[in-house]
Design a protein around this motif. Structure first.
Motif, PDB file in Angstrom:
ATOM      1  N   TYR A   1       0.833  -1.213   0.000  1.00 49.09           N
ATOM      2  CA  TYR A   1       0.000   0.000   0.000  1.00 49.09           C
ATOM      3  C   TYR A   1       0.869   1.265   0.000  1.00 49.09           C
ATOM      4  O   TYR A   1       0.680   2.153   0.842  1.00 49.09           O
ATOM      5  CB  TYR A   1      -0.917   0.013   1.236  1.00 49.09           C
ATOM      6  N   PRO A   2       1.834   1.373  -0.943  1.00 52.25           N
ATOM      7  CA  PRO A   2       2.760   2.511  -0.903  1.00 52.25           C
ATOM      8  C   PRO A   2       2.062   3.866  -1.005  1.00 52.25           C
ATOM      9  O   PRO A   2       2.447   4.822  -0.337  1.00 52.25           O
ATOM     10  CB  PRO A   2       3.701   2.266  -2.098  1.00 52.25           C
TER      11      PRO A   2
ATOM     12  N   LEU B   1       9.231   6.997  -0.976  1.00 50.55           N
ATOM     13  CA  LEU B   1       9.383   6.174   0.217  1.00 50.55           C
ATOM     14  C   LEU B   1      10.823   5.674   0.297  1.00 50.55           C
ATOM     15  O   LEU B   1      11.298   5.011  -0.633  1.00 50.55           O
ATOM     16  CB  LEU B   1       8.427   4.978   0.168  1.00 50.55           C
ATOM     17  N   ALA B   2      11.504   6.010   1.374  1.00 50.23           N
ATOM     18  CA  ALA B   2      12.902   5.590   1.515  1.00 50.23           C
ATOM     19  C   ALA B   2      12.986   4.071   1.522  1.00 50.23           C
ATOM     20  O   ALA B   2      12.112   3.389   2.060  1.00 50.23           O
ATOM     21  CB  ALA B   2      13.467   6.158   2.815  1.00 50.23           C
ATOM     22  N   GLU B   3      14.022   3.556   0.884  1.00 52.16           N
ATOM     23  CA  GLU B   3      14.258   2.101   0.854  1.00 52.16           C
ATOM     24  C   GLU B   3      14.422   1.559   2.269  1.00 52.16           C
ATOM     25  O   GLU B   3      13.813   0.572   2.660  1.00 52.16           O
ATOM     26  CB  GLU B   3      15.558   1.813   0.077  1.00 52.16           C
ATOM     27  N   ASP B   4      15.268   2.265   3.013  1.00 56.04           N
ATOM     28  CA  ASP B   4      15.623   1.819   4.351  1.00 56.04           C
ATOM     29  C   ASP B   4      14.509   2.197   5.344  1.00 56.04           C
ATOM     30  O   ASP B   4      14.045   3.332   5.362  1.00 56.04           O
ATOM     31  CB  ASP B   4      16.945   2.508   4.728  1.00 56.04           C
ATOM     32  N   ILE B   5      14.097   1.210   6.160  1.00 57.07           N
ATOM     33  CA  ILE B   5      12.943   1.451   7.041  1.00 57.07           C
ATOM     34  C   ILE B   5      13.251   2.501   8.118  1.00 57.07           C
ATOM     35  O   ILE B   5      12.392   3.310   8.482  1.00 57.07           O
ATOM     36  CB  ILE B   5      12.466   0.120   7.679  1.00 57.07           C
TER      37      ILE B   5
ATOM     38  N   ILE C   1       8.862   9.972   8.299  1.00 58.06           N
ATOM     39  CA  ILE C   1       7.500  10.098   8.842  1.00 58.06           C
ATOM     40  C   ILE C   1       7.529  10.924  10.133  1.00 58.06           C
ATOM     41  O   ILE C   1       6.725  11.846  10.331  1.00 58.06           O
ATOM     42  CB  ILE C   1       6.878   8.696   9.094  1.00 58.06           C
ATOM     43  N   GLY C   2       8.495  10.609  11.004  1.00 60.03           N
ATOM     44  CA  GLY C   2       8.623  11.337  12.275  1.00 60.03           C
ATOM     45  C   GLY C   2       8.847  12.827  12.048  1.00 60.03           C
ATOM     46  O   GLY C   2       8.244  13.680  12.718  1.00 60.03           O
TER      47      GLY C   2
END
Ligand code: G4P
Length: 280
Positions: free
Chosen positions: A217-218, A230-234, A241-242
């Protein structure tokens, strides 16, 4: 109510379910439509193999409707009767007695062949904690039945509830324990409220959720948190997001705990849309 399951509890729960099954014609198994496999105890197939079974995909209002359709096909292919339900609003509930009758046709035919008038069919609601067993029972009963603790051993006298003329339902459900030897199953159960999230590492649970959202659900993620990419790295994604949401500590660094809690709340409150965490 979420409980800890110890081997003793599990054995007792199994015995209690077996005891209830003795007086039952049809089993109504409830699963969470968002995680139809993770929200069932694999033992249910063995336990109930000798009974006709209807599967209810409950909490369909929270699930991805496209995937729910695929899950219906998945279970139908396995020769189960299946219905999609939103017990909170009562959607799909009125179809249950009819399905139960269809399922029990061989039994009804047997009664007739013996020249007997078919008696009301006896059904049992079965499932792991928090999938909506009490809500479905209350809907079918059309009144509020007192809920007992989701705890094997806490018993109360059981009664039959009349559902129309042709069906009777045990007012106490059969409770099976969730099974989460696989870590992903545990994450799914924690996210959907079947087990307490504290049982799992909260940050890890949110990382699991973010990975699922990023893959499946990108657009929802981008939209909710105003992200262009959306960054690759979580960890980077959590950072983005923060930052976007102002979940910061002194010095402008991202407060990961607050960010994770906010994402968790957004998911639970449906602010990320209808999401399923398991695919057939
Ligand atoms: P259980 O007997 O299987 O343990 O489940 P129960 O009926 O108590 O339902 C668990 C929670 O799920 C309840 O929320 C109930 O309102 C909610 N629920 C049940 N069916 C549906 C449904 O079809 N859709 C939605 N959206 N929610 C449903 P709760 O009392 O607020 O508990 P909790 O969510 O705080 O754990």
């Amino acid at each position: 109510m979420t409980i800890q399951w110890y081997p003793g509890h599990m054995a007792k729960a199994k015995r209690e379910v077996q005891e209830k099954l003795k007086i039952i014609d049809v089993v109504i198994e409830i699963v969470d439509a968002r995680i139809p496999l993770s929200s069932r105890n694999p033992m249910i197939d063995d336990l109930t193999s000798h009974k006709p079974r209807l599967i209810l995909l409950n909490k369909a209002d929270l699930a991805d409707s496209q995937l729910t359709k695929q899950w219906v096909q998945y279970f139908e292919k396995k020769n189960f009767a299946v219905l999609t339900v939103d017990a909170q609003l009562g959607k799909g509930i009125k179809d249950i007695p009819m399905k139960v009758r269809e399922l029990a046709k061989p039994l009804l035919d047997k009664f007739r062949a013996k020249g007997m008038n078919p008696r009301a069919l006896r059904a049992l609601i079965l499932g792991i904690p928090n999938v909506g067993k009490s809500t479905v029972i209350n809907r079918l009963a059309n009144k509020k039945i007192t809920k007992i603790g989701d705890r094997p051993g806490v018993t109360k006298s059981q009664q039959w509830i009349k559902v129309g003329k042709e069906m009777e339902l045990l007012d106490t459900p059969g409770i099976l324990w969730p099974k989460f030897e696989d870590q992903d199953v545990g994450f799914r159960l924690a996210l959907t409220g079947a087990i307490k999230e504290e049982i799992f590492d909260f940050q890890e649970t949110i990382v699991f959720l973010l990975n699922e959202l990023k893959t499946s659900y990108p657009e929802r993620l981008k939209e909710r948190y105003h992200l262009e990419t959306l960054a690759e790295d979580i960890t980077e994604l959590l950072d983005d997001i923060g930052t976007r949401r102002g979940c910061l500590v002194a010095g402008g660094l991202v407060d990961y705990d607050r960010t994770a809690e906010m994402i968790f709340r957004d998911f639970r409150q449906g602010k990320l849309g209808h999401i399923s965490l398991e695919r057939p």
